[in-house]
Scaffold this motif. Structure first.
Motif, mmCIF file in Angstrom:
data_model
loop_
_atom_site.group_PDB
_atom_site.id
_atom_site.type_symbol
_atom_site.label_atom_id
_atom_site.label_comp_id
_atom_site.label_asym_id
_atom_site.label_seq_id
_atom_site.Cartn_x
_atom_site.Cartn_y
_atom_site.Cartn_z
ATOM 1 N N PHE A 157 0.868 -1.256 -0.077
ATOM 2 C CA PHE A 157 0.096 -0.076 0.094
ATOM 3 C C PHE A 157 1.004 1.275 0.124
ATOM 4 N N LEU A 158 1.169 1.774 -1.176
ATOM 5 C CA LEU A 158 2.103 3.003 -1.144
ATOM 6 C C LEU A 158 1.251 3.912 -1.782
ATOM 7 N N PRO A 159 1.666 5.214 -1.410
ATOM 8 C CA PRO A 159 0.702 6.476 -1.906
ATOM 9 C C PRO A 159 0.577 6.553 -3.462
ATOM 10 N N GLY A 160 -0.626 6.778 -3.765
ATOM 11 C CA GLY A 160 -0.605 6.988 -5.345
ATOM 12 C C GLY A 160 -1.045 5.653 -6.154
ATOM 13 N N LYS A 161 -1.007 4.622 -5.466
ATOM 14 C CA LYS A 161 -1.139 3.267 -6.189
ATOM 15 C C LYS A 161 -2.747 3.329 -6.686
ATOM 16 N N SER A 162 -3.083 2.988 -7.973
ATOM 17 C CA SER A 162 -4.418 2.975 -8.389
ATOM 18 C C SER A 162 -5.393 2.034 -7.874
ATOM 19 N N GLN A 163 -6.358 2.319 -7.679
ATOM 20 C CA GLN A 163 -7.739 1.440 -7.134
ATOM 21 C C GLN A 163 -7.610 0.093 -8.145
ATOM 22 N N SER A 164 -7.392 0.381 -9.372
ATOM 23 C CA SER A 164 -7.302 -1.039 -10.230
ATOM 24 C C SER A 164 -6.467 -1.914 -9.829
ATOM 25 N N GLU A 165 -5.324 -1.725 -8.909
ATOM 26 C CA GLU A 165 -4.217 -2.469 -8.425
ATOM 27 C C GLU A 165 -4.815 -3.080 -7.204
ATOM 28 N N GLY A 166 -6.065 -2.834 -6.905
ATOM 29 C CA GLY A 166 -6.547 -3.349 -5.554
ATOM 30 C C GLY A 166 -5.923 -2.589 -4.233
ATOM 31 N N ARG A 167 -5.495 -1.491 -4.586
ATOM 32 C CA ARG A 167 -4.929 -0.457 -3.675
ATOM 33 C C ARG A 167 -5.847 0.678 -3.010
ATOM 34 N N VAL A 168 -5.757 1.422 -2.014
ATOM 35 C CA VAL A 168 -6.698 2.327 -1.596
ATOM 36 C C VAL A 168 -5.603 3.724 -2.320
ATOM 37 N N PRO A 169 -6.324 4.272 -2.970
ATOM 38 C CA PRO A 169 -5.553 5.474 -3.726
ATOM 39 C C PRO A 169 -5.208 6.691 -2.763
ATOM 40 N N LEU A 170 -4.611 6.530 -1.694
ATOM 41 C CA LEU A 170 -4.247 7.807 -0.947
ATOM 42 C C LEU A 170 -3.087 8.497 -1.297
ATOM 43 N N THR A 171 -3.257 9.670 -1.073
ATOM 44 C CA THR A 171 -2.021 10.726 -1.519
ATOM 45 C C THR A 171 -1.010 10.445 -0.420
ATOM 46 N N GLU A 172 0.266 11.084 -0.489
ATOM 47 C CA GLU A 172 1.443 11.075 0.309
ATOM 48 C C GLU A 172 0.921 11.734 1.602
ATOM 49 N N ARG A 173 0.396 12.631 1.698
ATOM 50 C CA ARG A 173 -0.201 13.287 2.875
ATOM 51 C C ARG A 173 -1.175 12.525 3.730
ATOM 52 N N GLU A 174 -2.080 11.907 2.852
ATOM 53 C CA GLU A 174 -3.167 11.195 3.606
ATOM 54 C C GLU A 174 -2.650 9.888 4.094
ATOM 55 N N TYR A 175 -1.518 9.221 3.544
ATOM 56 C CA TYR A 175 -0.885 8.083 3.883
ATOM 57 C C TYR A 175 -0.259 8.483 5.242
ATOM 58 N N GLU A 176 0.319 9.723 5.453
ATOM 59 C CA GLU A 176 0.986 10.053 6.501
ATOM 60 C C GLU A 176 0.131 10.260 7.804
ATOM 61 N N VAL A 177 -1.213 11.025 7.599
ATOM 62 C CA VAL A 177 -2.333 11.105 8.311
ATOM 63 C C VAL A 177 -2.888 9.867 8.891
ATOM 64 N N LEU A 178 -2.779 8.754 7.900
ATOM 65 C CA LEU A 178 -3.456 7.485 8.210
ATOM 66 C C LEU A 178 -2.766 7.056 9.537
ATOM 67 N N LYS A 179 -1.301 6.897 9.136
ATOM 68 C CA LYS A 179 -0.262 6.286 10.294
ATOM 69 C C LYS A 179 -0.647 6.910 11.714
ATOM 70 N N HIS A 180 -0.836 8.305 11.468
ATOM 71 C CA HIS A 180 -0.955 8.998 12.727
ATOM 72 C C HIS A 180 -2.439 8.624 13.306
ATOM 73 N N LEU A 181 -3.516 8.306 12.490
ATOM 74 C CA LEU A 181 -4.690 7.885 13.154
ATOM 75 C C LEU A 181 -4.655 6.709 13.538
ATOM 76 N N VAL A 182 -3.843 5.785 12.914
ATOM 77 C CA VAL A 182 -3.657 4.186 13.417
ATOM 78 C C VAL A 182 -3.068 4.357 15.055
ATOM 79 N N SER A 183 -2.093 5.401 14.948
ATOM 80 C CA SER A 183 -1.635 5.719 16.421
ATOM 81 C C SER A 183 -2.441 6.086 17.390
#
Length: 230
Positions: A157-183
């Motif tokens: 799950f890297l930022p920017g992966k397309s949904q067609s590849e089965g990944r959630v298309p989060l931006t780099e900043r959203e990915y960073e926010v998600l890590k804080h959210l999980v914490s």
């Protein structure tokens, strides 16, 4: 008139039920919560069967649920509560050394996940937040769950992966926010970490929830951990 206004602005008393089989812990929780004028423990039980009966009778706003109960465990009891009283809030109480219990708790339907050694003042705040619809997950609980799942490879799950590849298309900043959210960090704490406004942090969280097709922060954290996004 002033007395009437004063009465209207008084805090609503939040009714709490405690289901915990260890008497010393139960008494400690009751005493700690009842020290707050806006919190009132209205029911206590040492097992889920008795607890469910008391909940039906007392109709508490929030239930503190020990997950390691004898007979019917707290996870089963939480599921039953949410089926019968969907608007009732449940705070799951877990222990440091019960990893399997923590993982099961993440899908039980509770609104918060706390370790039993949580500071009493913090627990009171969690009860207040949960009573108005806020979801909360203890950072240690999130970390325990995170450590239990194998890491995906670099194609994960890297930022920017397309949904067609089965990944959630989060931006780099959203990915960073998600890590804080999980914490387990709040919007205010995330804003401070990223040096942005609380409004911006909230917007990022809302975008993450929408892209991940989940309803709240807890579901997002659980999905992120289960699917190896962090």
């Amino acid at each position: 008139m002033s007395e009437k206004v004063s009465t209207l602005v008084e805090k609503k008393v939040i009714k709490v039920a405690i289901i915990e089989d260890f008497k010393l812990t139960r008494v400690g929780l009751r005493c700690a919560l009842n020290e707050n004028s806006d919190l009132q423990v209205v029911a206590e039980a040492e097992d889920a069967i008795e607890g469910l009966k008391l909940i039906d009778h007392q109709k508490p706003d929030v239930v503190l649920m020990d997950l390691g109960l004898p007979g019917m465990n707290g996870i089963e009891a939480t599921i039953k509560i949410k089926e019968i009283h969907p608007d009732m809030k449940v705070i799951a109480l877990t222990s440091h050394d019960r990893e399997e219990e923590v993982l099961a708790a993440l899908s039980s339907g509770a609104s918060a996940y706390c370790l039993k050694d949580i500071d009493p003042t913090k627990l009171a705040d969690v009860v207040r937040d949960v009573s108005i619809g806020v979801c909360w997950i203890d950072p240690m609980v999130a970390q325990m769950a995170l450590n239990s799942f194998p890491k995906v490879d670099n194609i994960g799950f890297l930022p920017g992966k397309s949904q067609s590849e089965g990944r959630v298309p989060l931006t780099e900043r959203e990915y960073e926010v998600l890590k804080h959210l999980v914490s387990g960090k709040s919007n205010t704490e995330i804003a401070k970490e990223l040096i942005v406004s609380v409004h911006t942090a909230k917007a990022h969280v809302c975008s993450i929830l929408q892209k991940m097709c989940v309803n709240d922060r807890v579901q997002a954290a659980v999905k992120a951990v289960k699917e190896g996004m962090v």
